[in-house]
Scaffold this active site. Structure first.
Site, PDB file in Angstrom:
ATOM      1  CE  LYS A  78      36.173 -60.070 -33.079  1.00 42.49           C
ATOM      2  NZ  LYS A  78      37.022 -61.062 -32.400  1.00 42.49           N
ATOM      3  CB  SER A 153      39.450 -62.458 -35.210  1.00 43.04           C
ATOM      4  OG  SER A 153      38.861 -62.546 -33.924  1.00 43.04           O
ATOM      5  CB  SER A 177      40.603 -62.750 -31.283  1.00 38.40           C
ATOM      6  OG  SER A 177      40.834 -63.579 -32.379  1.00 38.40           O
TER       7      SER A 177
HETATM    8  N1  GLN Z   1      43.624 -66.677 -34.468  1.00 33.46           N
HETATM    9  C1  GLN Z   1      42.930 -67.705 -33.751  1.00 33.46           C
HETATM   10  C2  GLN Z   1      41.999 -68.431 -34.688  1.00 33.46           C
HETATM   11  O1  GLN Z   1      42.061 -68.180 -35.833  1.00 33.46           O
HETATM   12  C3  GLN Z   1      42.193 -67.100 -32.591  1.00 33.46           C
HETATM   13  C4  GLN Z   1      40.983 -66.387 -33.003  1.00 33.46           C
HETATM   14  C5  GLN Z   1      40.203 -65.804 -31.860  1.00 33.46           C
HETATM   15  O2  GLN Z   1      40.697 -65.670 -30.742  1.00 33.46           O
HETATM   16  N2  GLN Z   1      38.954 -65.514 -32.128  1.00 33.46           N
HETATM   17  O3  GLN Z   1      41.226 -69.238 -34.310  1.00 33.46           O
END
Ligand code: GLN
Length: 487
Positions: A78, A153, A177
């Site tokens: 990532k 994400s 995420s």
């Molecule tokens: N979707 C969540 C957010 O927007 C979690 C994102 C994540 O785990 N990095 O914060």
């Protein structure tokens, strides 16, 4: 034979027996990426020449009889985990030219373990999002259906594994995420206990919630990667000094007598019918295999999303203060003085969702609002953690859906942040409590999209999660299903 379809443990056997070389294998993956990534767009950066050099190096080690856990295995990362000398963008314009001069600890460990890095994977900007649509580099598409999102994400990390563009990947999980995109792309993703894996070299979003974890084709591969990346690191003072077990010892097909809690708050009205059915069927299977099922309550579940969307933006607003056009990355060429340089750089460099979070976070931390929002959210966080402590007095693991729906259409929730935030309703509490959780494939919707099962464990008890997940995998075949990718 389509080598790129195999798991890490299958590839390791072939490499060890000399049936294939790491270089051949790496070339296979590069060709695969060239064929399918035009449609899927998992990658932001490919490091072809560097990957082939690493492969040659691995082949020399294999010839010399070395046996390392990831020797010769092509993986992808990532794009918020630093690899020395490789651009690390965080999916943001503001870091679009940032080349870190050092390796993250997880990268150092994987390098020592013999891994080959194919490149860097797409993600929501600074990991803020649930669909990979907030990336400055464009959306990633779900290999199961190119019109739907891959989750987020870590959307690139999930899609690349699902589309067989790498043998496995790393993602990061602040509120879901790793697990949510794993569930939406039909792969396995583990968020370790907070403190299990070093965050050194992970670009910070919300430091008290962020964790790096593996995203793989099966549970065995998750255990293999966890063995490599876990452990105390003096460069991350929040990494825990807790012994790291051999996670592959937990790959046991046995849940007899295991106490499984089903949190009643996670089966709410309005939940997608296909998701509910798949998860209920999974629970039945565990029962048949000898587990003891009981209903439990996590009474503060309703407040998790609100608490998270105060705490995470608060931490983000302070972590992202460093992007000022001076030290790193993008700088506007359209400013009159220092103050306007700061302002223009941030205005031009950050996308809308990141700006929304910075404003929210700055507001909730400001004097006069701190007590009402930030402090209150921290108190709620304590209550949520206590919910899990109480539940784990009577059971060994908890089972829930990973996400309330299968993957949704690209664009469907993009203009509706609340709807987007709700797609993490089942994953966020886990980060607030700091406990570990995995998502594994447990079914398909009527439209043929993958559904994920979430298994949550006690602090530092990834072993029981791995055992339960492995047992489920041995008794089902969802993890073996592959998307049909148009080429
Ligand atoms: N979707 C969540 C957010 O927007 C979690 C994102 C994540 O785990 N990095 O914060």
């Amino acid at each position: 034979m389509e080598l790129y379809k195999l798991t890490i443990h299958e590839l390791k056997e072939k490499l060890k027996r000399g049936e294939i070389s790491a270089k051949e294998l790496t070339l296979e993956f590069i060709k695969r990426i060239e064929r399918v990534d035009k449609d899927i767009h998992s990658f932001i950066t490919l490091t072809k020449d560097e990957s082939l050099k690493q492969a040659e190096n691995a082949d020399n080690k294999i010839k010399a009889g070395k046996d390392l856990p990831l020797l010769g295995i092509p993986l992808a990362i990532k794009d918020l985990i630093c690899i020395k000398g490789v651009r690390t963008t965080c999916g943001s314009k503001i870091l679009s030219n940032y080349v870190p001069p050092y390796d993250a600890t997880v990268i150092k460990k994987m390098r020592e373990g013999g891994a080959i890095f194919l490149g860097k994977l797409n993600m929501d900007e600074f990991a803020m999002g649930s669909s990979t649509e907030t990336s400055h580099f464009g959306v990633t598409r779900n290999p199961w259906n190119l019109d739907v999102i891959p989750g987020g994400s870590s959307g690139g990390s999930a899609a690349s594994v699902s589309a067989d563009e790498c043998a496995g990947s790393l993602g990061s999980d602040t509120g879901g995420s790793i697990r949510q995109p794993a569930s939406m792309c039909g792969i396995t993703g583990l968020k370790p206990t907070y403190g299990r894996v070093s965050r050194f070299g992970l670009v910070a979003f919300a430091s008290s919630l962020d964790q790096i974890g593996p995203m793989t084709k099966d549970v065995t591969d998750t255990a293999i990667l966890m063995n490599v990346i876990s452990g105390r690191d003096t460069l991350d003072s929040t990494s825990a000094d807790v012994p790291v077990p051999d996670f592959t010892k937990s790959l046991l097909n046995n849940v007899k007598g295991l106490k499984i809690g089903i949190p009643k708050e996670y089966f709410v009205e309005g939940m997608d019918g296909d998701v509910e059915k798949s998860v209920r069927d999974a629970v039945e299977l565990f029962k048949k295999l000898g587990a003891e099922i009981k209903e439990v309550s996590l009474p503060h579940t309703d407040y998790a999303v609100s608490a998270y969307y105060v705490i995470a933006p608060a931490e983000a607003s302070s972590n992202l203060a460093r992007y000022d056009g001076v030290k790193y990355g993008y700088r506007t060429d359209n400013s009159k003085n220092l103050l306007s340089m700061y302002k223009k750089t941030r205005e031009e460099g950050f996308g809308a969702e990141v700006k929304r979070r910075i404003m929210l976070g700055t507001y909730t931390l400001s004097s006069g609002y701190y007590d009402a929002y930030y402090l209150k959210a921290q108190k709620v966080r304590t209550l949520i953690k206590k919910d899990f402590d109480d539940a784990f007095k009577n059971c060994d693991i908890l089972i829930t859906p990973t996400a309330p729906t299968p993957a949704f259409k690209i664009g469907e929730k993009f203009d509706n942040p609340i709807q987007m935030y709700l797609s993490d309703i089942f994953t966020i509490s886990v980060n607030l409590a700091g406990v570990p959780a995995i998502s594994i494939p447990c079914g398909f919707s009527k439209d043929g999209l993958p559904i994920g099962l979430q298994i949550i464990g006690r602090h530092f008890d990834e072993e029981t999660i791995i055992r339960a997940a492995y047992t489920f995998e041995r008794n089902t075949d969802y993890h073996q299903k592959k998307p049909k990718i148009r080429k």
